[in-house]
Design an enzyme around this catalytic site. Structure first.
Site, PDB file in Angstrom:
ATOM      1  N   CYS A   1      39.978  43.157  40.882  1.00 43.73           N
ATOM      2  CA  CYS A   1      38.758  43.499  40.184  1.00 43.73           C
ATOM      3  C   CYS A   1      38.883  44.197  39.525  1.00 43.73           C
ATOM      4  CB  CYS A   1      37.302  43.583  41.008  1.00 43.73           C
ATOM      5  SG  CYS A   1      35.994  42.854  39.879  1.00 43.73           S
ATOM      6  N   GLU A  34      29.806  51.064  45.038  1.00 43.44           N
ATOM      7  CA  GLU A  34      31.820  50.479  45.823  1.00 43.44           C
ATOM      8  C   GLU A  34      32.123  52.524  46.270  1.00 43.44           C
ATOM      9  OE1 GLU A  34      34.290  47.884  45.069  1.00 43.44           O
ATOM     10  OE2 GLU A  34      33.352  47.208  43.335  1.00 43.44           O
ATOM     11  N   ASN A  42      37.882  48.086  50.596  1.00 40.36           N
ATOM     12  CA  ASN A  42      37.950  47.125  50.012  1.00 40.36           C
ATOM     13  C   ASN A  42      39.295  46.395  49.711  1.00 40.36           C
ATOM     14  OD1 ASN A  42      37.510  44.726  47.848  1.00 40.36           O
ATOM     15  ND2 ASN A  42      36.036  45.502  46.410  1.00 40.36           N
ATOM     16  N   LYS A  63      41.765  47.519  47.300  1.00 41.11           N
ATOM     17  CA  LYS A  63      41.672  48.784  46.370  1.00 41.11           C
ATOM     18  C   LYS A  63      41.110  49.627  45.720  1.00 41.11           C
ATOM     19  CE  LYS A  63      37.383  47.163  42.872  1.00 41.11           C
ATOM     20  NZ  LYS A  63      36.599  46.549  43.041  1.00 41.11           N
ATOM     21  N   ASN A 102      34.668  39.914  41.036  1.00 36.48           N
ATOM     22  CA  ASN A 102      33.449  40.337  41.422  1.00 36.48           C
ATOM     23  C   ASN A 102      33.111  40.970  39.567  1.00 36.48           C
ATOM     24  OD1 ASN A 102      31.842  38.900  43.624  1.00 36.48           O
ATOM     25  ND2 ASN A 102      33.179  40.130  44.464  1.00 36.48           N
ATOM     26  N   GLU A 107      37.767  38.547  45.222  1.00 36.18           N
ATOM     27  CA  GLU A 107      37.225  39.862  45.680  1.00 36.18           C
ATOM     28  C   GLU A 107      36.805  39.226  47.390  1.00 36.18           C
ATOM     29  OE1 GLU A 107      35.205  42.026  43.233  1.00 36.18           O
ATOM     30  OE2 GLU A 107      36.198  43.714  44.121  1.00 36.18           O
TER      31      GLU A 107
HETATM   32  N1  CDV Z   1      33.835  44.272  41.820  1.00 32.74           N
HETATM   33  C1  CDV Z   1      33.844  45.293  40.294  1.00 32.74           C
HETATM   34  O1  CDV Z   1      35.299  46.164  40.329  1.00 32.74           O
HETATM   35  N2  CDV Z   1      33.580  45.566  39.260  1.00 32.74           N
HETATM   36  C2  CDV Z   1      33.823  46.481  38.153  1.00 32.74           C
HETATM   37  C3  CDV Z   1      32.038  45.760  37.627  1.00 32.74           C
HETATM   38  C4  CDV Z   1      31.779  46.889  37.739  1.00 32.74           C
HETATM   39  C5  CDV Z   1      32.847  46.407  36.283  1.00 32.74           C
HETATM   40  C6  CDV Z   1      34.192  45.439  37.145  1.00 32.74           C
HETATM   41  O2  CDV Z   1      35.427  46.027  36.953  1.00 32.74           O
HETATM   42  O3  CDV Z   1      35.015  44.143  37.468  1.00 32.74           O
END
Ligand code: CDV
Length: 372
Positions: free
Chosen positions: A220, A170, A132, A150, A245, A61
């Site tokens: 993510c 975010e 994102n 996202k 991430n 990501e």
């Molecule tokens: N970048 C993300 O989406 N991170 C989230 C953290 C913050 C919980 C994740 O779900 O990995």
């Protein structure tokens, strides 16, 4: 650079739908890192992948920069992290900061999933619209054939009051994705795929699982939501791609308790939940998944988990990263293996009971039953 691993998956199927795929895990990218330096690291992983005959590579990501949503930023300080697609007529392959990756992917005839922060447009009020984003570059088509934005944006709009808390802004910097979960077919990855030009039609008994591979993309936090995977399952996805991430220590954001009272234990749990989400949802949708982290300590103080892995359609981890640095993971996967889950265990058309699933789309938060 970390170790290179290569394993085979698909020993139970032996179909012609075998692909060598790779995940290009990235170690930390500090605030001060230059784009050029980071691109060189990413290109090196692509070179390694090419040497192992990888046909599809997945990056994390927001791959090319530090995970900036943890910082409070505005104006140019924020904009520097976004790729302005208006300047290149919406064609990411022409973006100055990313072009070298597309050029090399074209040279190597390698498909690519790439995550980045997208400056898409200006709203009526002159505000920037940021997403994102992940795109899928098809080498056979020599263009970006799919885009995902996202949907599940974690964190807060306002920063935490405690100065030493790690923010996850975010919700402040991005608009929730507006493209849904649209699966797509990637051409050229398997031989002799059934196609329209040869007179075949989708969804006929003799073409199911025989067309060009069906893919879906997540980013993510999406991977934790079964609602994000199921639309792909319902479109017959055989392979889901996800970059991430994931902070290893964020008590303000994720809460804490005795069980995860130390940084080490919190990280262990974060890795466990990562794997749990990926293995279960791959199994429940009878698809493979390639899941790739940006990880390690960014700026020497923000820990991100590793755990990049390729998971098969039975929910087993085929290969997993061993380090928290730049590391390529590679597996030969056989998409023919997906048929068992899709046709037997989970045959959706026979077993799903949509008349009972209304709450999932009608209601967002929890409504408990009346008290006794
Ligand atoms: N970048 C993300 O989406 N991170 C989230 C953290 C913050 C919980 C994740 O779900 O990995």
């Amino acid at each position: 650079m970390g170790s290179v691993q290569r394993l085979s998956a698909g020993h139970t199927a032996e179909s012609d739908r075998r692909i060598i795929v790779g995940g290009a895990q990235l170690g930390p990218i500090d605030v001060g890192a230059s784009r050029g330096e980071t691109l060189q690291r990413m290109l090196k992983l692509m070179d390694d992948a090419h040497k192992q005959d990888v046909k599809l590579i997945v990056y994390p990501e927001i791959a090319t920069v530090t995970f900036f949503p943890r910082h409070i930023l505005e104006g140019d300080e924020l904009e520097q992290y976004f790729e302005n697609e208006q300047e290149v007529s919406g064609d990411p392959t022409k973006l100055t900061n990313l072009k070298a990756l597309f050029d090399k992917a074209r040279e190597y005839k390698m498909d690519m999933y790439l995550g980045y922060a997208e400056h898409a447009a200006e709203s009526g009020e002159g505000e920037h619209i940021h997403y994102n984003t992940a795109i899928y570059y098809s080498a056979a088509a020599d263009k970006v054939i799919s885009r995902y934005r996202k949907v599940h944006l974690p964190g807060t709009f306002e920063p935490y009051e405690r100065k030493d808390a790690t923010n996850q802004l975010e919700k402040r910097y991005f608009t929730p994705g507006n493209l849904g979960f649209e699966a797509f077919r990637a051409p050229g990855l398997v031989a002799d795929a059934a196609s329209k030009s040869s007179g075949a039609k989708a969804n006929e008994p003799d073409t199911l699982g025989r067309g060009d591979p069906i893919l879906g993309m997540l980013i993510c936090n999406d991977r934790r939501w079964p609602e994000a995977w199921r639309p792909y399952g319902l479109q017959g996805a055989e392979l889901v791609l996800c970059g991430y991430n994931t902070t290893a220590w964020a008590p303000e954001l994720l809460g804490t308790n005795k069980k995860i009272s130390t940084k080490e234990k919190a990280k262990e749990e974060a890795l466990f939940h990562n794997k749990l989400s990926l293995t279960y949802n791959s199994y429940a949708n009878a698809c493979f998944s390639i899941n790739v982290a940006k990880c390690g300590l960014e700026d020497g103080k923000y820990p991100l988990i590793g755990g990049s892995c390729i998971v098969d359609c039975d929910g087993e981890v085929v290969v997993e990263a061993k380090t928290e640095g730049d590391e390529l993971i590679v597996a030969k996967i056989d998409l023919g293996m997906c048929r068992r889950g899709k046709e037997k265990v989970f045959a959706f058309e026979r077993h799903r009971r949509t008349e009972h699933y209304g709450l999932i789309v009608e209601q967002t938060g929890v409504v408990e039953p009346e008290l006794l």
